[in-house]
Enzyme design. Structure first.
Site: not given
Ligand SMILES: [Zn+2]
Length: 418
Positions: A35, A76, A129, A246, A251, A255, A293-294
């Site tokens: 993620d 997500s 997710t 995952e 992720d 952030h 996912d990104h």
């Molecule tokens: Zn995120």
């Protein structure tokens, strides 16, 4: 893309039996999502490791777009839905289309095919997710509903991660008697767990998300240990299995713009990838897909030569080491100190007059990759594949194509329009 369209059409006309007949059918599929893990996150992890990642060993090295239905920058939930169901949807929605149609995930298709199933995450198990594989809700914030559906409807054979708080909120402990689950909450209990016929495994190791790898307490398992336990159990299935893993907190570090923790999350995820790749190489019947996912944080290379030491240990730690050395010996050669403690061997100018601590930190910061946002970005994500059917993933354009392909390889059909 044309091939994919023809395949989809053929599936609709003839059913799921023949369209992918030319492609080797994997018995097992292990689908791994980092993620927030873009290509730059991999580049940094490679530098700090000082060599190739397990992810670099995959024969298919491709990339895919990931825009959601309503936003160029996905979240997500929409991306999880694309991976899990083969459909693009709006940000926030979990395995559901904007018109309210409920989608069927690859995990549930695998169950219908008689395969064992598992979900292993370092996030809450009712996060966006894992939720896309386990549940169908209008919005990712409906965490109680996601966990209810996971435990009392979908019931994967293995479910490991964080999330005791919502488990307790829905009275989970009292209601487990209604389920086939053995319940563990510590690393020791996970490692000691023995499969008993007819029983399933639920492990929740933290109140909310699990700890960052860098801060992980002894009672929480490493992601590799969770994946190992899942593989031991699921590989007993005669009909094969589907496992989603995952590496969730790459992720979260993005952030938070926390490079140190982000790197160690990526490296821990890569260790899980290595375990899975070894498993698949020994067997020959297992498709492994690794993707994201990104990207999170808009991670960007420094203009000066990056220092793996500074990135691995963090600017603050290295700065205080240099400061302590200077305190001990004010006449020390500053260039040598930077070489010794920070691995920086190309300092060309003397340190300027000014606040010494700030100067040290700024020299070190110039050698680390930096985040440029605290949000997700629209950067394409890695698509890596190994095993039977892997070459099909070299053709995908969007992560929704990957979900669709996974479902087709499981003998199902995502059907309908995207
Ligand atoms: Zn995120």
């Amino acid at each position: 893309m044309l091939l994919a369209a023809v395949l989809t059409l053929a599936l609709l006309v003839t059913g799921a039996s023949s369209a992918l007949a030319d492609a080797p059918q994997p018995k097992n599929i292990i689908y791994m999502i980092g993620d927030g893990m873009g290509h730059v996150q991999l580049e940094v992890a490679r530098l700090v490791k000082g060599g190739p990642l397990a992810m670099d060993l995959f024969p298919v090295q491709h990339k895919a777009a990931n825009a959601s239905l309503d936003n160029a920058v996905t979240d997500s939930a929409a991306a999880g839905t694309a991976h899990a169901t083969g459909y693009r949807t709006n940000n926030g929605m979990v395995a559901m289309l904007p018109d309210g149609r409920e989608l069927t995930s690859a995990l549930r298709i695998a169950q219908a095919a008689g395969k064992a199933t598992g979900v292993v995450v370092t996030d809450i198990v009712y996060g966006a997710t894992p939720g896309s594989y386990l549940a169908t809700v209008n919005n990712r914030s409906e965490q109680n509903a996601i966990l209810e559906q996971a435990l009392f409807r979908t019931q994967p054979d293995v479910l490991l991660g964080g999330g005791l708080s919502v488990f307790n909120a829905i009275g989970g402990a009292d209601r487990l008697a209604e389920t086939p689950y053995d319940f563990v909450t510590t690393r020791d209990a996970l490692l000691a767990w023995e499969p008993i016929s007819g029983r399933k495994l639920l492990g929740l190791f933290a109140s909310s998300t699990m700890s960052y790898e860098l801060d992980r307490p002894a009672n929480e398992p490493h992601i590799v240990e969770m994946v190992h336990a899942a593989l031991e159990f699921l590989s007993q299935s005669d009909a094969g299995f589907f496992l989603m893993v995952e590496g969730s907190r790459i992720d979260h570090a993005g952030h938070a713009n926390d490079l140190l923790r982000g790197i160690h999350e990526t490296l821990a995820f890569d260790q899980a990838v290595e375990l899975v790749l070894n498993f698949a190489e020994e067997r020959g019947d297992t498709l492994v897909v690794v993707t994201a996912d990104h990207e999170t944080g808009g991670l960007t290379a420094p203009t000066k030569k990056p220092s793996p030491v500074v990135m691995d240990r963090g600017v603050s730690t290295v700065a205080s080491e240099i400061r302590a050395a200077l305190n001990q010996n004010p006449d020390a050669n500053i260039v040598e100190l930077f070489a010794r403690y920070a691995g920086i061997d190309d300092l060309t100018s003397r340190v300027q007059a000014g606040n010494l601590d700030e100067l040290i930190r700024s020299v070190l910061s110039d050698r680390a990759f930096t985040y440029t946002t605290t949000n997700h970005t629209a950067a394409p994500v890695p698509v890596l594949a190994f095993g039977p059917g892997a070459e099909l993933f070299a053709e995908v354009e969007h992560i929704a194509d990957m979900g669709r392909l996974t479902i087709e390889l499981l003998g199902g059909s995502a059907g309908g329009d995207r």
